[in-house]
Design a protein around this motif. Sequence first.
Motif, PDB file in Angstrom:
ATOM      1  N   PHE A 156       0.831  -1.197   0.000  1.00 11.90           N
ATOM      2  CA  PHE A 156       0.000   0.000   0.000  1.00 11.90           C
ATOM      3  C   PHE A 156       0.871   1.254   0.000  1.00 11.90           C
ATOM      4  O   PHE A 156       0.646   2.192  -0.783  1.00 11.90           O
ATOM      5  N   LEU A 157       1.907   1.280   0.848  1.00  7.85           N
ATOM      6  CA  LEU A 157       2.786   2.437   0.927  1.00  7.85           C
ATOM      7  C   LEU A 157       3.606   2.587  -0.351  1.00  7.85           C
ATOM      8  O   LEU A 157       3.819   3.709  -0.842  1.00  7.85           O
ATOM      9  N   ARG A 158       4.085   1.464  -0.920  1.00  6.75           N
ATOM     10  CA  ARG A 158       4.849   1.521  -2.165  1.00  6.75           C
ATOM     11  C   ARG A 158       3.991   2.094  -3.292  1.00  6.75           C
ATOM     12  O   ARG A 158       4.460   2.901  -4.107  1.00  6.75           O
ATOM     13  N   THR A 159       2.731   1.668  -3.328  1.00  4.10           N
ATOM     14  CA  THR A 159       1.832   2.159  -4.375  1.00  4.10           C
ATOM     15  C   THR A 159       1.569   3.648  -4.220  1.00  4.10           C
ATOM     16  O   THR A 159       1.500   4.385  -5.215  1.00  4.10           O
ATOM     17  N   LEU A 160       1.438   4.118  -2.984  1.00  3.85           N
ATOM     18  CA  LEU A 160       1.241   5.548  -2.745  1.00  3.85           C
ATOM     19  C   LEU A 160       2.424   6.363  -3.256  1.00  3.85           C
ATOM     20  O   LEU A 160       2.264   7.526  -3.650  1.00  3.85           O
ATOM     21  N   ILE A 161       3.609   5.777  -3.254  1.00  2.00           N
ATOM     22  CA  ILE A 161       4.797   6.477  -3.741  1.00  2.00           C
ATOM     23  C   ILE A 161       4.929   6.367  -5.250  1.00  2.00           C
ATOM     24  O   ILE A 161       5.202   7.351  -5.945  1.00  2.00           O
ATOM     25  N   VAL A 162       4.719   5.156  -5.793  1.00  2.00           N
ATOM     26  CA  VAL A 162       4.969   4.907  -7.210  1.00  2.00           C
ATOM     27  C   VAL A 162       3.889   5.529  -8.088  1.00  2.00           C
ATOM     28  O   VAL A 162       4.184   6.065  -9.160  1.00  2.00           O
ATOM     29  N   TYR A 163       2.620   5.474  -7.650  1.00  2.00           N
ATOM     30  CA  TYR A 163       1.525   5.960  -8.502  1.00  2.00           C
ATOM     31  C   TYR A 163       1.670   7.435  -8.857  1.00  2.00           C
ATOM     32  O   TYR A 163       1.533   7.807 -10.033  1.00  2.00           O
ATOM     33  N   PRO A 164       1.960   8.332  -7.900  1.00  5.12           N
ATOM     34  CA  PRO A 164       2.182   9.737  -8.297  1.00  5.12           C
ATOM     35  C   PRO A 164       3.367   9.903  -9.248  1.00  5.12           C
ATOM     36  O   PRO A 164       3.328  10.759 -10.143  1.00  5.12           O
ATOM     37  N   LEU A 165       4.409   9.075  -9.081  1.00  6.82           N
ATOM     38  CA  LEU A 165       5.538   9.133 -10.014  1.00  6.82           C
ATOM     39  C   LEU A 165       5.092   8.753 -11.422  1.00  6.82           C
ATOM     40  O   LEU A 165       5.513   9.364 -12.402  1.00  6.82           O
ATOM     41  N   LEU A 166       4.236   7.743 -11.507  1.00  3.03           N
ATOM     42  CA  LEU A 166       3.736   7.315 -12.807  1.00  3.03           C
ATOM     43  C   LEU A 166       2.868   8.385 -13.444  1.00  3.03           C
ATOM     44  O   LEU A 166       2.968   8.652 -14.655  1.00  3.03           O
ATOM     45  N   LEU A 167       2.014   9.047 -12.641  1.00  7.76           N
ATOM     46  CA  LEU A 167       1.191  10.139 -13.160  1.00  7.76           C
ATOM     47  C   LEU A 167       2.064  11.285 -13.670  1.00  7.76           C
ATOM     48  O   LEU A 167       1.786  11.871 -14.727  1.00  7.76           O
ATOM     49  N   MET A 168       3.115  11.604 -12.929  1.00  8.11           N
ATOM     50  CA  MET A 168       4.023  12.661 -13.359  1.00  8.11           C
ATOM     51  C   MET A 168       4.718  12.267 -14.664  1.00  8.11           C
ATOM     52  O   MET A 168       4.890  13.085 -15.572  1.00  8.11           O
ATOM     53  N   MET A 169       5.093  10.986 -14.759  1.00  6.18           N
ATOM     54  CA  MET A 169       5.742  10.497 -15.975  1.00  6.18           C
ATOM     55  C   MET A 169       4.811  10.626 -17.166  1.00  6.18           C
ATOM     56  O   MET A 169       5.197  11.075 -18.247  1.00  6.18           O
ATOM     57  N   MET A 170       3.545  10.244 -17.012  1.00  2.00           N
ATOM     58  CA  MET A 170       2.570  10.338 -18.091  1.00  2.00           C
ATOM     59  C   MET A 170       2.360  11.789 -18.499  1.00  2.00           C
ATOM     60  O   MET A 170       2.195  12.098 -19.689  1.00  2.00           O
ATOM     61  N   ARG A 171       2.368  12.689 -17.513  1.00  2.00           N
ATOM     62  CA  ARG A 171       2.206  14.113 -17.824  1.00  2.00           C
ATOM     63  C   ARG A 171       3.392  14.629 -18.629  1.00  2.00           C
ATOM     64  O   ARG A 171       3.218  15.389 -19.583  1.00  2.00           O
ATOM     65  N   LEU A 172       4.589  14.202 -18.286  1.00  2.00           N
ATOM     66  CA  LEU A 172       5.783  14.637 -19.001  1.00  2.00           C
ATOM     67  C   LEU A 172       5.853  14.057 -20.403  1.00  2.00           C
ATOM     68  O   LEU A 172       6.405  14.663 -21.319  1.00  2.00           O
ATOM     69  N   LEU A 173       5.269  12.880 -20.596  1.00  2.00           N
ATOM     70  CA  LEU A 173       5.295  12.239 -21.904  1.00  2.00           C
ATOM     71  C   LEU A 173       4.382  12.946 -22.896  1.00  2.00           C
ATOM     72  O   LEU A 173       4.517  12.771 -24.105  1.00  2.00           O
ATOM     73  N   GLY A 174       3.412  13.693 -22.409  1.00  7.34           N
ATOM     74  CA  GLY A 174       2.592  14.493 -23.311  1.00  7.34           C
ATOM     75  C   GLY A 174       1.188  13.944 -23.489  1.00  7.34           C
ATOM     76  O   GLY A 174       0.846  12.855 -23.025  1.00  7.34           O
ATOM     77  N   LYS A 175       0.361  14.724 -24.201  1.00  5.66           N
ATOM     78  CA  LYS A 175      -1.055  14.412 -24.369  1.00  5.66           C
ATOM     79  C   LYS A 175      -1.282  13.184 -25.230  1.00  5.66           C
ATOM     80  O   LYS A 175      -2.299  12.518 -25.118  1.00  5.66           O
ATOM     81  N   ARG A 176      -0.363  12.872 -26.143  1.00 10.65           N
ATOM     82  CA  ARG A 176      -0.586  11.758 -27.061  1.00 10.65           C
ATOM     83  C   ARG A 176      -0.677  10.438 -26.330  1.00 10.65           C
ATOM     84  O   ARG A 176      -1.249   9.483 -26.826  1.00 10.65           O
ATOM     85  N   MET A 177      -0.081  10.340 -25.148  1.00  9.72           N
ATOM     86  CA  MET A 177      -0.136   9.087 -24.412  1.00  9.72           C
ATOM     87  C   MET A 177      -1.545   8.755 -23.963  1.00  9.72           C
ATOM     88  O   MET A 177      -1.868   7.612 -23.686  1.00  9.72           O
ATOM     89  N   SER A 178      -2.418   9.745 -23.857  1.00 12.84           N
ATOM     90  CA  SER A 178      -3.793   9.511 -23.445  1.00 12.84           C
ATOM     91  C   SER A 178      -4.748   9.430 -24.622  1.00 12.84           C
ATOM     92  O   SER A 178      -5.938   9.266 -24.440  1.00 12.84           O
ATOM     93  N   ARG A 179      -4.215   9.552 -25.865  1.00 14.27           N
ATOM     94  CA  ARG A 179      -5.039   9.452 -27.057  1.00 14.27           C
ATOM     95  C   ARG A 179      -4.565   8.267 -27.872  1.00 14.27           C
ATOM     96  O   ARG A 179      -4.119   7.261 -27.338  1.00 14.27           O
ATOM     97  N   GLN A 180      -4.695   8.346 -29.182  1.00 13.99           N
ATOM     98  CA  GLN A 180      -4.186   7.298 -30.056  1.00 13.99           C
ATOM     99  C   GLN A 180      -2.663   7.300 -29.991  1.00 13.99           C
ATOM    100  O   GLN A 180      -2.027   8.295 -30.299  1.00 13.99           O
ATOM    101  N   ILE A 181      -2.057   6.186 -29.590  1.00 13.92           N
ATOM    102  CA  ILE A 181      -0.624   6.178 -29.367  1.00 13.92           C
ATOM    103  C   ILE A 181       0.099   5.556 -30.544  1.00 13.92           C
ATOM    104  O   ILE A 181      -0.433   4.718 -31.258  1.00 13.92           O
ATOM    105  N   SER A 182       1.342   5.961 -30.732  1.00 15.95           N
ATOM    106  CA  SER A 182       2.181   5.421 -31.795  1.00 15.95           C
ATOM    107  C   SER A 182       2.906   4.187 -31.283  1.00 15.95           C
ATOM    108  O   SER A 182       2.774   3.785 -30.114  1.00 15.95           O
ATOM    109  N   ILE A 183       3.734   3.592 -32.144  1.00 14.66           N
ATOM    110  CA  ILE A 183       4.515   2.436 -31.743  1.00 14.66           C
ATOM    111  C   ILE A 183       5.466   2.795 -30.616  1.00 14.66           C
ATOM    112  O   ILE A 183       5.653   2.013 -29.668  1.00 14.66           O
ATOM    113  N   VAL A 184       6.067   3.975 -30.693  1.00 19.90           N
ATOM    114  CA  VAL A 184       6.996   4.409 -29.648  1.00 19.90           C
ATOM    115  C   VAL A 184       6.280   4.528 -28.318  1.00 19.90           C
ATOM    116  O   VAL A 184       6.753   4.046 -27.283  1.00 19.90           O
TER     117      VAL A 184
END
Length: 233
Positions: A26-54
């Motif tokens: 539970f504690l590990r998830t509380l730490i990792v999940y915000p990191l993952l959200l930040m990573m997705m935000r840095l990757l840009g809007k395309r990650m939440s839409r139609q994604i490419s092979i990359v």
Amino acid sequence: MEELKPWDWGRIMIGNAPAEFLLEIFLRTLIVYPLLLMMMRLLGKRMSRQISIVELAVMITLGAIVSPGMQLPDRAILFVPVALVVILLLRQAVNILGYHNEKFEHLIQGKMTCLVKDGIMQPEEMRKVGISRQELFAQLRSKKIDNLANVERAYLEACGVFSVYTDDQNKPGLLLYPEKDTTVFEYKNRESNGLKACCHCGNVQKTIRQEETCHVCRSCEWIDAYSSKEEEK
């Protein structure tokens, strides 16, 4: 090696780790999940839409990175942000290389494919990208297109999106309604002076004999060509 006991509900529910490790997860998830959200935000809007092979490769890698850090007791949690930063840098490097080198971009992302030209399907191109006629028809129907003759161009983009351009001319062609929906031919469409549409590519020509070959794809399967709308009087 410890013998595996079937139907051991303690092992099934919490594994071989002590029950207290559930709190650690539970504690590990509380730490990792915000990191993952930040990573997705840095990757840009395309990650939440139609994604490419990359982006798809990045998504799969993200799952492989965060899962051990959240669930395995012998894995340090600090390796997760390090690996996430490496993935972010690699993706940015690929984007920069693709921007400056078109050949590299085509190698990584793929190329656009033209599936329909002037109301005629391109069977060879469709075969190369693995798109069936029914799959193409479904995509066109989703864009409110009921006649292949009205499609000027249909492209399959490198990211998997269908781009379709139509014209306003009411030309006879291959109707895109499902074969089971036979009633639509009775009340919505008008047969066009004995013209036939090739079932394989959609080419329309005046056919005298049913066994006559198509001028485009050399197929011998025909269906009556129809116009989607009644002519204006």
